[in-house]
Write an enzyme that holds these catalytic residues in place. Structure first.
Site, PDB file in Angstrom:
ATOM      1  N   ASP A   1       0.869  -1.178   0.000  1.00 60.51           N
ATOM      2  CA  ASP A   1       0.000   0.000   0.000  1.00 60.51           C
ATOM      3  C   ASP A   1       0.906   1.227   0.000  1.00 60.51           C
ATOM      4  O   ASP A   1       1.657   1.459   0.949  1.00 60.51           O
ATOM      5  CB  ASP A   1      -0.894  -0.006   1.232  1.00 60.51           C
ATOM      6  N   LEU A   2       0.872   1.987  -1.098  1.00 57.94           N
ATOM      7  CA  LEU A   2       1.702   3.185  -1.193  1.00 57.94           C
ATOM      8  C   LEU A   2       1.168   4.232  -0.220  1.00 57.94           C
ATOM      9  O   LEU A   2       0.003   4.616  -0.293  1.00 57.94           O
ATOM     10  CB  LEU A   2       1.696   3.718  -2.629  1.00 57.94           C
TER      11      LEU A   2
ATOM     12  N   GLU B   1      -2.510   0.157  -4.493  1.00 55.00           N
ATOM     13  CA  GLU B   1      -2.388  -1.106  -3.773  1.00 55.00           C
ATOM     14  C   GLU B   1      -2.071  -2.245  -4.737  1.00 55.00           C
ATOM     15  O   GLU B   1      -2.592  -2.290  -5.856  1.00 55.00           O
ATOM     16  CB  GLU B   1      -3.670  -1.429  -3.009  1.00 55.00           C
TER      17      GLU B   1
END
Length: 531
Positions: free
Chosen positions: A56-57, A148
């Site tokens: 998840d960035l 994601e």
């Protein structure tokens, strides 16, 4: 008799160790005797040899804005769309600014908050594509939205272990304990809007030694997977400056849920055989994929609020009272309550549909819709299609316009109507705009209307040669220089029903264009605008 078997049966052989390694790659979630007597065990077993990572960035849109403008470093930043904060960095969150908060409220909480307009998704798409490219080095990638990704690194783990790699520790955090409070670690959703976004209230150790003498196969493989996760996160940072949080476990469900426990820029491993049952037990059913507000309400009528409650239900009852007779879905929900997820990570390939969309408080009449299509949506769509053709060597066969009017919304809140036609053979802005307008006229009819949503998309792709040389024709130049576009398509005139031309105020769309182009503006759009 069935109750006695569940309560007094010998331990599951899948959990018996031989030489410190599990003899089988499958296991059910374990529970104490009281729990076992109260619930029905799932009908299928979870593989323990898979290693699935969920990336998840971190606060993705805000992070991209900081990378585009280094002067934003160490300042509270929020990215806005319409009148809402869609995301904000962690400095802003310290002032209690949250996702989906109104801009006025956010500025009141944090007067020094810097606002960046997030209407134009182009830079976010570019960074997301770069991130996906980096992650494909490590395994099969399944993309979820822009920020994601699931990555199945099982093959890489097997390769490394076969090559003599011996893990001695877990990289990052390791989840451990029981119930909602886990080894002193309290787990809860970050916001009420996203029940799956779980956070831990404690930091915990960032490296945990692995006892090889006592380690199971699952533990050895997940420790190796934690090393790969750390390498992948470092690769993202080196390639584009992106930080990411990561969950490591044996399936998609658990890796996603545990991945956010130590955000931002952290990673967490959850050992399924040891901790999945306790981890899931007290979580709300909304953490399970596919359970939304309506399904949650149906479960509530059965007395089901948590995953532990869901385990006590018979699959037949779930199917009959919750999933409209869909037994497979009922089984999936029931297994998920134990943390079991049999879905594999699948690379979905190019998108089946490329579209652009905007919503409005009210966009009335063909003239305003024509301007919105011509000056905002169609150029954006054509830019995306040009990139799609360059990447995948294909072109669309179908053009579709989807819209929602106030009249449709009164009948059903999320109602939409779609009309389509063959995609124009001449792929230029003018031709596609005219085709989109024809579709809108067909769909809306002759009655007065007000749009609250407008989407234009391309689908049914077929292979086409990639452009070998980019030529700056009028349409391509208009994409790069939008202000010159108006002169090339009729000097601002708008094509109305019946072919009539009307030259009128373009204030509405100009304001929208300014939002797309003026990414450094820190003032929110006026609430009086119809956009």
């Amino acid at each position: 008799a069935d109750f006695r078997r569940r309560q007094f049966a010998e331990p599951n052989p899948a959990l018996q160790r031989v030489g410190g390694v599990a003899t089988s790659t499958t296991a059910t979630a374990t529970a104490d005797a009281a729990a076992a007597a109260a619930v029905f065990p799932p009908d299928k077993l979870q593989r323990l040899d898979s290693v699935v990572l969920h990336f998840d960035l971190d606060c993705f849109y805000a992070q991209v804005e900081e990378l585009l403008d280094p002067s934003l470093a160490n300042r509270p930043v929020a990215v806005t769309q319409k009148y809402l904060v869609v995301t904000c960095n962690y400095i802003a969150r310290q002032s209690r600014v949250t996702k989906l908060m109104g801009i006025k409220r956010a500025k009141a909480l944090c007067p020094e908050l810097v606002l960046r307009n997030g209407e134009d998704l182009t830079p976010y798409r570019e960074y997301a594509a770069s991130a996906e490219s980096v992650l494909t080095r490590f395994g099969v990638v399944e993309k979820l939205g822009l920020d994601e990704f699931y990555v199945d690194v099982s093959a890489l783990v097997t390769e490394r272990l076969a090559g003599g790699y011996i893990p001695t520790e877990y990289q990052g955090h390791v989840f451990s304990g029981e119930g909602a409070v886990v080894g002193g670690e309290r787990v809860a959703a970050e916001t009420r809007f996203r029940p799956q976004d779980l956070r831990s209230a404690t930091s915990g150790a960032e490296r945990t030694p692995l006892d090889l003498e006592a380690a199971t196969e699952e533990e050895v493989r997940l420790a190796t997977g934690s090393q790969i996760a750390a390498e992948a996160r470092a690769a993202l940072r080196e390639a584009r400056g992106l930080t990411a949080s990561c969950g490591i476990s044996v399936n998609k469900l658990i890796s996603k849920l545990c991945g956010g426990l130590h955000k931002p820029n952290g990673q967490t491993t959850l050992l399924f055989a040891r901790d999945a049952e306790a981890f899931m037990r007290s979580l709300p059913v909304r953490v399970i994929k596919g359970i939304g507000a309506q399904t949650e309400e149906r479960l509530r009528r059965l007395g089901v609020a948590t995953c532990h409650d869901l385990r006590s239900q018979r699959v037949a009852d779930i199917a009959g009272k919750v999933t409209n007779g869909n037994v497979d879905l009922a089984k999936k929900f029931h297994r998920a309550a134990w943390g079991i997820d049999l879905d594999e990570v699948v690379c979905k390939g190019p998108p089946k549909r490329v579209s652009v969309e905007d919503s409005f408080k009210g966009l009335s009449g063909f003239e305003a819709a024509a301007e919105m299509l011509r000056d905002v949506l169609i150029p954006d769509l054509m830019r995306r299609l040009a990139g799609d053709r360059q990447s995948f060597g294909r072109r669309p066969k179908t053009l579709a316009v989807t819209f929602r009017t106030t009249a449709l919304r009164q009948k059903k809140h999320f109602a939409r109507k779609t009309v389509s036609c063959p995609f124009p053979s001449a792929m230029n802005d003018r031709t596609v705009w005219e085709a989109a307008m024809s579709l809108l006229r067909k769909g809306v009819g002759h009655e007065p209307f007000t749009l609250t949503l407008l989407n234009v998309g391309a689908t049914n792709f077929t292979q086409a040669p990639r452009p070998s040389v980019f030529t700056m024709d009028d349409d391509a130049e208009a994409l790069l220089h939008p202000q010159s576009k108006r002169a090339k398509i009729g000097g601002g005139d708008v094509l109305l029903p019946g072919g009539h031309i009307s030259s009128s105020s373009t204030r509405l769309v100009s304001k929208h264009q300014a939002r797309l182009q003026g990414r450094t503006s820190s003032s929110p759009p006026s609430r009086n605008t119809k956009l």
